[in-house]
Write an enzyme that holds these catalytic residues in place. Structure first.
Site, short mmCIF file in Angstrom:
data_model
loop_
_atom_site.label_atom_id
_atom_site.label_comp_id
_atom_site.label_asym_id
_atom_site.label_seq_id
_atom_site.Cartn_x
_atom_site.Cartn_y
_atom_site.Cartn_z
N ASN A 119 0.87 -1.17 0.00
CA ASN A 119 0.00 0.00 0.00
C ASN A 119 0.91 1.23 0.00
O ASN A 119 1.50 1.57 1.02
CB ASN A 119 -0.89 -0.04 1.26
CG ASN A 119 -1.74 1.20 1.41
OD1 ASN A 119 -1.77 2.06 0.53
ND2 ASN A 119 -2.43 1.31 2.54
N LYS B 266 0.19 4.23 -0.27
CA LYS B 266 -0.46 5.41 0.35
C LYS B 266 -0.21 6.67 -0.50
O LYS B 266 -0.12 6.57 -1.70
CB LYS B 266 0.03 5.57 1.80
CG LYS B 266 -0.19 4.28 2.60
CD LYS B 266 -0.05 4.45 4.08
CE LYS B 266 -0.32 3.10 4.76
NZ LYS B 266 -0.29 3.17 6.20
N HIS C 102 -9.71 1.19 4.66
CA HIS C 102 -8.43 1.29 5.37
C HIS C 102 -8.62 2.16 6.60
O HIS C 102 -9.41 3.11 6.57
CB HIS C 102 -7.35 1.86 4.44
CG HIS C 102 -5.98 1.80 5.05
ND1 HIS C 102 -5.55 2.75 5.94
CD2 HIS C 102 -5.00 0.89 4.94
CE1 HIS C 102 -4.32 2.43 6.34
NE2 HIS C 102 -3.97 1.30 5.74
N GLU D 268 -6.96 4.48 7.80
CA GLU D 268 -6.74 5.91 7.59
C GLU D 268 -7.99 6.55 6.98
O GLU D 268 -8.30 7.71 7.25
CB GLU D 268 -5.49 6.13 6.72
CG GLU D 268 -4.22 5.96 7.55
CD GLU D 268 -3.05 5.35 6.82
OE1 GLU D 268 -3.02 5.38 5.58
OE2 GLU D 268 -2.16 4.80 7.50
N GLU E 176 -5.80 -5.08 10.36
CA GLU E 176 -4.77 -4.08 10.60
C GLU E 176 -5.03 -3.35 11.91
O GLU E 176 -5.80 -2.37 11.93
CB GLU E 176 -4.73 -3.07 9.45
CG GLU E 176 -4.42 -3.69 8.11
CD GLU E 176 -3.82 -2.66 7.15
OE1 GLU E 176 -2.71 -2.89 6.68
OE2 GLU E 176 -4.44 -1.62 6.92
N GLY F 178 2.16 2.03 10.76
CA GLY F 178 3.12 3.13 10.63
C GLY F 178 3.81 3.51 11.93
O GLY F 178 4.44 4.56 12.02
N SER G 91 3.07 -2.32 10.26
CA SER G 91 4.52 -2.35 10.49
C SER G 91 5.19 -3.68 10.10
O SER G 91 6.15 -4.10 10.73
CB SER G 91 4.85 -2.00 11.95
OG SER G 91 4.43 -0.67 12.23
#
Ligand code: PGA
Length: 292
Positions: free
Chosen positions: A51, A53, A137, A139, A209, A215, A255
């Site tokens: 991904n 991003k 996702h 985010e 996730e 991250g 991560s």
């Protein structure tokens, strides 16, 4: 290496993953014979997806795609995909055409077409060579305020367009600390997959996730990942059937890097990884692919 050799290596990996040869308790608490466990995991080919991003430029996207294409050529025991920003999907897909690396998008809108300024539809993504699309996702859920109901609408259109959806679920740190992981993931699962048929469910990929691991460099332990994946597989069994649950691939994300991937991917219910930061460098992403 022949296909037989590869299978032998895969069997060996699974033996190691199981930790013991006999008496393993399956995800539903029932003792499963080793041969069944092996065939189940082997039936679900791992998917390692990057991904990207909102990173890279056109030039560095193409460079990364070229590098991966060369480095991953000949790998067939793992499915591989990259998900560039939507504006780079088409040029990256052109570089990767005919290779063993699929291309995905990071989002799609929940309408077919019309006056939705700034949005991109699933049909458009399919049109430019996309095979996968990441939906829900964390985010998008946490920064853009996307709800599971919206994810559900997007999922229906993605399936209708012939894209393979990667639907993300996962809990916040405070939810894990409050022992609410299963409750939160279950709510996201129910909302995101509401009224999705068994046939369509089998086409979906789920990415677990945990938000606290995205991250942050703080990766879930292989045991934490396995535990959550087992719970998700139970949800699929409850809502559909054991057959559907065994068919659906559940990736871990958060991560993942070339150092920690091997142990996580060896877990029986972990069917791949959705990789952010470490997917931006050929060497690191290849390290993850090779540890699968
Ligand atoms: P990360 O991102 O690997 O950088 O933690 C994973 C993801 O958000 O999909």
């Amino acid at each position: 290496m022949t296909k037989c050799d590869k299978n032998a290596i895969l069997i060996f990996k699974n033996y190691k993953a199981l930790g013991c040869f006999f008496g393993y308790t399956g995800y539903n608490g029932i003792e499963v014979p080793l041969t069944t466990q092996l065939s189940e995991k082997m039936a679900r080919q791992l998917l390692i997806a990057g991904n990207w991003k909102m990173n890279l430029t056109l030039a560095s996207s193409l460079e990364l795609a070229e590098g991966l294409k060369k480095a991953a050529s000949g790998i067939s025991n793992v499915d591989i995909a990259v998900c560039p920003p939507s504006v780079y999907v088409q040029p990256v897909a052109a570089v990767l055409k005919g290779s063993n690396i699929g291309v995905g998008a990071q989002n799609a809108y929940y309408e077919i077409e019309g006056a939705y300024t700034g949005e991109v539809s699933a049909g458009m993504l399919k049109d430019i060579g996309c095979q996968y699309v990441i939906l829900g996702h964390s985010e998008r859920r946490n920064i853009m305020g996307e709800s599971s109901e919206q994810v559900n609408l997007k999922l229906r259109l993605a399936l209708a367009a012939g894209l393979i959806p990667i639907v993300c679920v996962g809990e916040l740190l405070k939810e894990r600390k409050a022992n609410k992981t299963v409750e939160v993931v279950c709510r996201q699962f129910d909302g995101s997959f509401s009224s999705i048929s068994a046939e369509d469910m089998k086409k979906c990929i789920i990415a677990y996730e945990p938000v606290w691991a995205i991250g942050t460099g703080e990766v879930a332990t292989p045991e934490q990942a396995e535990e959550a994946h087992v719970e998700i597989r139970k949800m699929i069994t409850k809502n559909y059937s054991k057959e559907v649950a065994e068919a659906v691939r559940i990736q871990y994300g958060g991560s993942v890097n070339d150092k920690n991937a091997k142990e996580i991917l060896a877990k029986p219910n972990v069917d791949g990884a959705l990789v952010g930061g470490a997917s931006l460098k050929v060497e690191q992403f290849m390290g993850i692919i090779k540890s699968a």
